[in-house]
Design an enzyme around this catalytic site. Structure first.
Site, mmCIF file in Angstrom:
data_model
loop_
_atom_site.group_PDB
_atom_site.id
_atom_site.type_symbol
_atom_site.label_atom_id
_atom_site.label_comp_id
_atom_site.label_asym_id
_atom_site.label_seq_id
_atom_site.Cartn_x
_atom_site.Cartn_y
_atom_site.Cartn_z
ATOM 1 N N CYS A 100 -9.505 0.935 9.885
ATOM 2 C CA CYS A 100 -10.069 -0.107 10.732
ATOM 3 C C CYS A 100 -10.622 0.458 12.047
ATOM 4 O O CYS A 100 -11.798 0.321 12.350
ATOM 5 C CB CYS A 100 -8.987 -1.151 11.003
ATOM 6 S SG CYS A 100 -9.583 -2.700 11.668
ATOM 7 N N ARG B 24 -0.384 0.107 18.998
ATOM 8 C CA ARG B 24 -1.757 -0.239 18.604
ATOM 9 C C ARG B 24 -1.983 -1.748 18.734
ATOM 10 O O ARG B 24 -1.040 -2.539 18.738
ATOM 11 C CB ARG B 24 -2.028 0.132 17.145
ATOM 12 C CG ARG B 24 -2.125 1.587 16.850
ATOM 13 C CD ARG B 24 -2.715 1.885 15.482
ATOM 14 N NE ARG B 24 -2.624 0.828 14.506
ATOM 15 C CZ ARG B 24 -2.930 0.966 13.213
ATOM 16 N NH1 ARG B 24 -3.316 2.139 12.768
ATOM 17 N NH2 ARG B 24 -2.841 -0.040 12.373
ATOM 18 N N ARG C 148 0.870 -1.182 0.000
ATOM 19 C CA ARG C 148 0.000 0.000 0.000
ATOM 20 C C ARG C 148 0.902 1.225 0.000
ATOM 21 O O ARG C 148 1.970 1.219 0.610
ATOM 22 C CB ARG C 148 -0.935 -0.002 1.204
ATOM 23 C CG ARG C 148 -0.221 -0.256 2.536
ATOM 24 C CD ARG C 148 -1.208 -0.495 3.645
ATOM 25 N NE ARG C 148 -0.529 -0.674 4.921
ATOM 26 C CZ ARG C 148 -1.125 -0.588 6.091
ATOM 27 N NH1 ARG C 148 -2.415 -0.326 6.160
ATOM 28 N NH2 ARG C 148 -0.453 -0.758 7.215
ATOM 29 N N GLN D 195 -4.087 4.418 6.138
ATOM 30 C CA GLN D 195 -5.442 4.969 6.004
ATOM 31 C C GLN D 195 -5.421 6.500 5.981
ATOM 32 O O GLN D 195 -4.583 7.122 6.605
ATOM 33 C CB GLN D 195 -6.344 4.439 7.126
ATOM 34 C CG GLN D 195 -5.700 4.274 8.503
ATOM 35 C CD GLN D 195 -5.316 5.545 9.194
ATOM 36 O OE1 GLN D 195 -5.948 6.583 9.008
ATOM 37 N NE2 GLN D 195 -4.272 5.499 9.996
ATOM 38 N N GLU E 257 -8.703 3.470 13.325
ATOM 39 C CA GLU E 257 -7.830 4.625 13.463
ATOM 40 C C GLU E 257 -8.612 5.914 13.230
ATOM 41 O O GLU E 257 -9.746 5.884 12.766
ATOM 42 C CB GLU E 257 -6.673 4.536 12.464
ATOM 43 C CG GLU E 257 -5.873 3.257 12.558
ATOM 44 C CD GLU E 257 -6.475 2.097 11.764
ATOM 45 O OE1 GLU E 257 -5.714 1.173 11.456
ATOM 46 O OE2 GLU E 257 -7.687 2.122 11.451
#
Length: 825
Positions: free
Chosen positions: A463, A673, A184, A188, A465
């Site tokens: 997700c 996280r 990616r 995000q 965040e």
């Protein structure tokens, strides 16, 4: 025998198909959905092809300008679709469900992946022979040796690379210290959608032209950095305007052929809107919705953002248009819902395609997180709930689709009606909405440097965040760390059963020689710290390399700081921004429970020797069921048991101390996280049997949830264990994903709604970050696994997203089934 209470979703699945067909004829979005629901997605090569063509022609030019030219080439050449019945137009690929290519990311494995995609178990894609040939002969060869993945592999030191990749031709992940930057181009993200809705891209273009005219002709920085940036913004604005105009022309041409006067009028209105937005400011709700979808979709064409570009706070920035149109009598709630659901159908046809084995295993079931955020607070700190908020919630209950990913912000003054409607939506059983806690998130954002108005205005992104548009500036994907592997290395002196005699971790000594639990724990913490060291080495190189491989002129044009400094959003540092990164603890409960079992069973009660424990683990408990049961009955996380929870808090604190000390030198907040997506499944496939009784190569625990089946003291105990294991005196913490599975019986009726509201209020008051629910019967999941032909529409909450149960691998299905199904709150 008692009759099984069903969730609304389960009841719908049992309904008569003729009745469902009749409903489809009544509602436009259902008619659109019916045309592609359940079909296998196909790969569309146009994005990959036109980007490759453009990049071949622009070698040697500044990267951001090359990216803008590639976007313009795509806008000029790509096929434009006007789907029958649709009111909101725009797609990036073939009719039906489709995925697109990003060869700049994974072009080095593109030809091999194309051969495997149609037959892979998880999230397969079809591709025509002709398109496959174009990929192999025209697209893939150009990108060999140019991809970010290849550059990163070469940049990592040998020991870091050993923990990161297998030494195969593709350098596939070892799922130990796992980089996520090679599948990616950004983590995000969410745009400031309000800016283009208010100003249009004509206004953004004018802003760039003004800045361009003010450059210093004698400045090297202006000439070599700012000028290419501004020229790229102008060209990208031209590209999206051209692309929208081509849709307007296509709709007009289709209208000329249309015989049905109602549809003809619709097509002419679509044409008018496409010629107007996103070039110009939106003036009506319909125009605003169409403009937002064009921007969001063109963002997907621009780059592969992890978890897809999110939609931001749609009930806030669309509300002025909704309110004005309602006051004029031009819009009612039914029409507003229809327009939004037309967007949801368009979203559902775009399937996020991961070519690499690692990316695919992280995102099973065609995962997606294009979060729509509702509720929360205004920039002034007032409750933000409005009439549009309730339309979003009602749409989730009435429209049977797992798009968009709906996220509801909860705070101490959330209205009772809002909480009740959130709970009624959860009770539907499709897994929506996930909840994010203002009482945890906002203070943390303030502690990391945000102003109040920025923190209050955060949007859910990905997700679990969050992002602050125009203040967040960090886009580098970060490490997922398999700390259950560190535990295994502690047991086997730096080795893992899967890799035989290869020394992967540290040599911390023979576990059978440790005389106390403190000695064992000290050895584990050395392995854990070693993993952190290599994760930070990874991140250093990822930050250094990314701006050489990726650019985002569209996303940058929608960010105030990027425009002010004429810097692409992927640059390592943008002055005035807050760089919020992370690293991921994978297998949290697995490690806690294993350490608790070792402490209790081996060192305190002495029911097993370390030698006997290792013997049982090496045999995967075959012939050692008594030993396994002894271990499984040790204290476990998720039960409000301080014995286990204190171990969890210690592990959490050790990681927070490390990142507090070392993230500064990277110039980033690398926060801790617990958000696995579906990575706990592939990560488990490299870890042998663990001392909590888990069998070899089965899934690890997910997020901050309890180990599968280990939480036996009820849902309240899960919250209390989460609370007890957090170190609230550190600011270096971030999202904790928490899955809770409830039976429909325990939330039945008004009493059940009250109980779930109270449970959510407890979660809120404990200042936990995230929670999501599966409201479903165990019997339904088991029957769906046996008879998938009867359950094509069954949605389940996986990890920050919902997916069709029957599109998941059996391993992930088993993982969801194994989660404790609580029958009482």
């Amino acid at each position: 025998m008692a009759v099984l209470e069903l969730s609304p979703q389960e009841r719908r699945i049992q309904e008569n198909h003729e009745r469902a067909a009749a409903q489809e004829k009544e509602r436009r979005p259902l008619r659109l959905l019916h045309r592609f629901a359940g079909t296998r997605p196909r790969i569309d090569i146009e994005r990959g092809r036109y980007f490759t063509e453009s990049f071949k022609m622009t070698e040697g030019e500044p990267l951001i300008l090359r990216w803008a030219k590639a976007l313009y080439h795509y806008a000029e050449c790509a096929t434009v679709y006007i789907d029958d019945d649709q009111l909101i137009v725009g797609r990036a690929g073939k009719e039906g469900r489709y995925g697109i290519l990003y060869p700049e990311l994974d072009g080095d494995v593109l030809d091999e992946a194309i051969r495997n995609l149609p037959s892979r178990e998880s999230s397969p894609f079809d591709i025509s022979d002709a398109d496959a040939e174009i990929i192999v002969k025209e697209i893939a060869p150009y990108w060999k040796g140019k991809t970010f993945h290849e550059a990163l592999v070469q940049a990592l030191p040998d020991k870091t690379r050993q923990l990161t990749y297998n030494e195969d031709e593709e350098h596939t992940s070892r799922y130990i210290v796992n980089e996520t930057a090679s599948f990616r181009s950004s983590i995000q993200w969410v745009h400031d959608y309000e800016k283009p809705l208010k100003n249009g891209f004509k206004g953004i273009r004018a802003e760039a032209e003004e800045a361009l005219s003010g450059l210093d002709e004698f400045s090297a920085v202006d000439a070599l950095e700012k000028r290419p940036f501004l020229e790229a913004v102008i060209l990208t604005a031209d590209a999206i305007i051209l692309w929208a105009h081509r849709h307007g022309k296509a709709a007009q041409e289709k209208a000329e052929q249309e015989k049905n006067p109602v549809r003809k009028a619709e097509l002419l209105e679509i044409s008018r809107i496409c010629y107007k937005v996103p070039e110009n400011p939106a003036e009506t709700f319909y125009e605003a919705v169409q403009s937002q979808w064009f921007i969001q979709l063109f963002s997907r064409i621009e780059q592969k953002t992890g978890t897809v570009i999110s939609n931001g706070r749609m009930d806030q920035y669309l509300y002025p248009y909704y309110k004005a149109d309602k006051e004029k009598g031009q819009l009612d709630d039914e029409r507003a819902s229809e327009l939004l659901e037309c967007v949801w159908v368009s979203m559902a046809q775009y399937i996020d395609l991961y070519l690499s084995k690692t990316g695919g295993s992280f995102n099973e079931g065609y995962a997606h997180w294009e979060a729509v955020t509702v509720g929360g607070q205004t920039k002034e700190g007032e409750d933000a709930t409005n009439e549009l908020t309730y339309i979003f919630l009602r749409s989730k209950r009435e429209f049977p689709l797992n798009y968009p990913d709906l996220a509801a912000r909860i705070h101490a003054r959330s209205p009772r009606r809002y909480l009740y409607e959130v709970v009624e939506t959860i009770k539907d059983g499709s897994g929506f909405p996930k909840l994010i806690n203002d009482e945890e998130v906002i203070p943390l954002l303030l502690a990391k440097g945000a102003a109040f108005e920025e923190a209050y205005d955060y949007a859910v992104s990905g997700c679990s965040e969050v992002r602050m548009p125009n203040r967040d500036t960090y886009t580098s994907p970060c490490a997922y760390i398999n700390f259950a592997a560190a535990l295994e290395m502690t047991l086997y002196n730096g080795k893992m059963q899967k890799y035989g005699e290869e020394e992967i971790g540290l040599s911390t000594g023979d576990a059978e020689n440790f005389q106390t639990f403190d000695e064992f724990l000290k050895a584990y913490l050395k392995q854990q710290k070693n993993f952190m060291k290599h994760a930070f080495i990874q991140q250093h190189e990822i930050i250094r390399l990314r701006s050489q491989h990726f650019a985002a002129p569209l996303g940058s044009s929608l960010h105030e700081l990027c425009m002010k400094q004429c810097k692409d959003i992927h640059e390592p540092h943008i002055e005035g921004g807050i760089d919020l990164g992370y690293f991921e603890f994978i297998g949290y409960a697995t490690v806690i429970d294993s350490l608790a079992a070792i402490k209790k069973v081996v060192y305190e009660d002495k029911r097993l020797t370390m030698a006997r424990l290792k013997e049982a683990l090496e045999h995967n408990f075959e012939g050692y069921e008594i030993e396994r049961q002894i271990l499984k009955h040790a204290p476990a996380y998720g039960n409000n048991d301080s014995y286990a929870d204190e171990i969890g808090r210690l592990l959490d604190r050790e990681l927070l101390e490390f990142t507090k000390q070392y993230s500064k030198e990277l110039g980033v907040h690398l926060d801790l996280r617990y958000v696995p997506f579906t990575s706990n499944v592939p990560f488990g496939k490299v870890v042998s049997a663990t001392p909590n009784g888990r069998k070899a190569y089965t899934p690890l625990s997910d997020g901050s949830s309890a180990s599968q089946g280990a939480d036996h003291n009820g849902p309240a105990a899960i919250l209390l264990s989460n609370f007890a294991t957090k170190n609230y005196n550190f600011r270096n913490r971030a999202a904790r994903l928490l899955n809770v599975k409830l039976s429909p019986q325990c939330v039945k009726g008004e009493a059940g709604t009250e109980k779930l509201v109270s449970y959510i209020e407890t979660w809120r008051d404990l200042k936990l970050w995230h929670i999501q629910f599966n409201i479903i019967n165990q019997e339904t999941l088991l029957d769906a696994q046996k008879h998938p032909e009867n359950y094509g529409d069954l949605l389940v909450r996986v990890a920050g997203y919902s997916a069709y149960f029957c599109e998941l691998s059996k391993d992930l299905q088993d993982d969801i089934i194994a989660r404790t199904a609580h029958v009482a709150i």
